[in-house]
Design a protein around this motif. Structure first.
Motif, short mmCIF file in Angstrom:
data_model
loop_
_atom_site.label_atom_id
_atom_site.label_comp_id
_atom_site.label_asym_id
_atom_site.label_seq_id
_atom_site.Cartn_x
_atom_site.Cartn_y
_atom_site.Cartn_z
N CYS A 5 -22.22 -47.23 -0.78
CA CYS A 5 -23.34 -46.61 -0.08
C CYS A 5 -24.03 -45.66 -1.06
CB CYS A 5 -22.86 -45.83 1.14
SG CYS A 5 -24.19 -44.96 2.00
N THR A 6 -25.31 -45.87 -1.28
CA THR A 6 -26.09 -45.02 -2.18
C THR A 6 -27.06 -44.18 -1.36
OG1 THR A 6 -25.93 -46.63 -3.96
CG2 THR A 6 -27.68 -44.99 -4.15
N VAL A 7 -26.96 -42.87 -1.51
CA VAL A 7 -27.89 -41.93 -0.87
C VAL A 7 -28.71 -41.32 -2.01
CG1 VAL A 7 -28.13 -39.87 0.55
CG2 VAL A 7 -26.22 -41.43 0.95
N HIS A 8 -29.99 -41.69 -2.07
CA HIS A 8 -30.89 -41.20 -3.12
C HIS A 8 -31.72 -40.06 -2.53
CE1 HIS A 8 -34.58 -42.19 -5.88
NE2 HIS A 8 -34.15 -40.96 -6.03
N VAL A 9 -31.36 -38.82 -2.91
CA VAL A 9 -32.09 -37.66 -2.41
C VAL A 9 -33.19 -37.34 -3.42
CG1 VAL A 9 -31.98 -35.26 -1.68
CG2 VAL A 9 -30.04 -36.76 -1.26
N GLN A 46 -15.39 -38.01 1.31
CA GLN A 46 -15.81 -37.94 -0.08
C GLN A 46 -16.94 -36.92 -0.17
OE1 GLN A 46 -16.17 -42.31 -1.55
NE2 GLN A 46 -16.46 -42.27 0.66
N SER A 47 -16.98 -36.15 -1.25
CA SER A 47 -17.97 -35.08 -1.36
C SER A 47 -18.46 -34.97 -2.79
CB SER A 47 -17.32 -33.76 -0.92
OG SER A 47 -18.22 -32.70 -1.05
N LEU A 48 -19.78 -34.80 -2.94
CA LEU A 48 -20.39 -34.58 -4.25
C LEU A 48 -21.38 -33.42 -4.14
CD1 LEU A 48 -21.19 -38.27 -5.25
CD2 LEU A 48 -19.50 -36.80 -6.34
N PHE A 105 -26.48 -40.48 -5.07
CA PHE A 105 -25.08 -40.18 -4.77
C PHE A 105 -24.44 -41.48 -4.29
CE2 PHE A 105 -27.51 -36.35 -4.33
CZ PHE A 105 -26.69 -35.33 -4.79
N HIS A 106 -23.40 -41.94 -4.98
CA HIS A 106 -22.75 -43.22 -4.67
C HIS A 106 -21.38 -42.95 -4.04
CE1 HIS A 106 -25.72 -45.46 -7.03
NE2 HIS A 106 -25.63 -44.46 -7.90
N PHE A 107 -21.12 -43.61 -2.89
CA PHE A 107 -19.86 -43.43 -2.16
C PHE A 107 -19.27 -44.78 -1.80
CE2 PHE A 107 -22.47 -39.73 -1.15
CZ PHE A 107 -21.59 -38.67 -1.37
N LYS A 122 -17.89 -47.00 0.97
CA LYS A 122 -18.04 -47.04 2.43
C LYS A 122 -17.21 -48.19 2.98
CE LYS A 122 -20.98 -48.63 5.94
NZ LYS A 122 -19.93 -49.55 6.22
N LYS A 123 -16.24 -47.83 3.81
CA LYS A 123 -15.40 -48.84 4.46
C LYS A 123 -15.45 -48.59 5.95
CE LYS A 123 -12.46 -49.57 0.54
NZ LYS A 123 -11.14 -49.57 -0.03
N GLY A 124 -15.81 -49.61 6.71
CA GLY A 124 -15.93 -49.46 8.16
C GLY A 124 -17.30 -48.91 8.52
N VAL A 125 -17.52 -48.75 9.81
CA VAL A 125 -18.84 -48.30 10.29
C VAL A 125 -18.79 -46.89 10.88
CG1 VAL A 125 -19.79 -50.59 10.69
CG2 VAL A 125 -18.48 -49.49 12.49
N TYR A 126 -17.71 -46.18 10.62
CA TYR A 126 -17.61 -44.83 11.17
C TYR A 126 -18.25 -43.82 10.22
CZ TYR A 126 -13.79 -44.72 7.83
OH TYR A 126 -13.06 -44.81 6.68
N GLY A 127 -18.55 -42.65 10.75
CA GLY A 127 -19.12 -41.58 9.93
C GLY A 127 -20.57 -41.83 9.58
N CYS A 128 -21.18 -40.85 8.97
CA CYS A 128 -22.54 -40.98 8.46
C CYS A 128 -22.72 -39.94 7.35
CB CYS A 128 -23.57 -40.79 9.56
SG CYS A 128 -23.69 -39.13 10.24
N PRO A 129 -23.62 -40.21 6.40
CA PRO A 129 -23.83 -39.23 5.34
C PRO A 129 -24.31 -37.89 5.92
CG PRO A 129 -24.83 -41.31 4.76
CD PRO A 129 -24.41 -41.41 6.20
N GLU A 130 -23.72 -36.82 5.41
CA GLU A 130 -24.13 -35.47 5.79
C GLU A 130 -24.59 -34.75 4.53
OE1 GLU A 130 -22.00 -33.02 8.80
OE2 GLU A 130 -21.65 -31.71 7.07
#
Length: 171
Positions: A13-17, A42-44, A62-64, A66-74
């Motif tokens: 999962c890539t979160v590009h801020v 996981q935290s960066l 930010f690359h993480f 991701k396994k499963g469909v639980y949680g969401c990026p915070e």
């Protein structure tokens, strides 16, 4: 490598801020904002945005894992102050808020965790690369941060936290 069509797959999962807009002034002196991005334990953390202010630009990926469909990026934005950093706002981005294969820029609200008032906004994209698409390519250890500009520019500015090269790049 392609992007996943749904968030149901396991992958990177890539979160590009890209930036923040309208951050509140809460401390003394100039504002020195930085990010903390978390996903499923996981935290960066980014470096402080050069120039600070209420409209900082990070342009970081930010690359993480991701396994499963639980949680969401915070994503939490802080102001670096002494003796204690000040939390400026939090954005939680549910996976169903974006299509993982579109990589489209979106604006999400930052909320004050105490009052639930809006304290600004973040501009970002989110994508998911399935693990099976990365077969045969040596992936860097996850999680990690990567500058979102070309490698030549990254070398000129210094890659944050010794970020590894993008997927598939000779390393």
């Amino acid at each position: 490598m392609g992007f996943a069509k749904t968030w149901d797959e396991d992958g990177v999962c890539t979160v590009h801020v890209v930036s923040a807009q309208g951050l509140p002034k809460k401390g003394l002196g100039k504002q020195d904002p930085y990010l903390k991005v978390e996903l499923n334990g996981q935290s960066l953390k980014s470096n402080v945005s050069k120039g600070g202010g209420s409209d900082p630009v990070w342009n970081l990926k930010f690359h993480f894992s991701k396994k499963g469909v639980y949680g969401c990026p915070e994503i939490t934005v802080y102001d670096k102050t002494f003796p204690k950093d000040i939390k400026l706002g939090v954005a939680r981005v549910p996976f169903d808020f974006a299509l993982p294969d579109q990589n489209e820029e979106m604006t999400v609200p930052l909320m004050d965790p105490k009052s639930d008032d809006r304290t600004g906004s973040l501009t970002l994209t989110m994508s998911l690369t399935p693990f099976h698409d990365a077969a045969g390519i040596q992936l860097p250890r996850l999680p990690y941060i990567e500058p979102a500009f070309p490698a030549r520019q990254a070398a000129a500015y210094g890659a944050p936290y010794g970020a590894p090269p993008p997927y598939g790049a000779p390393g």
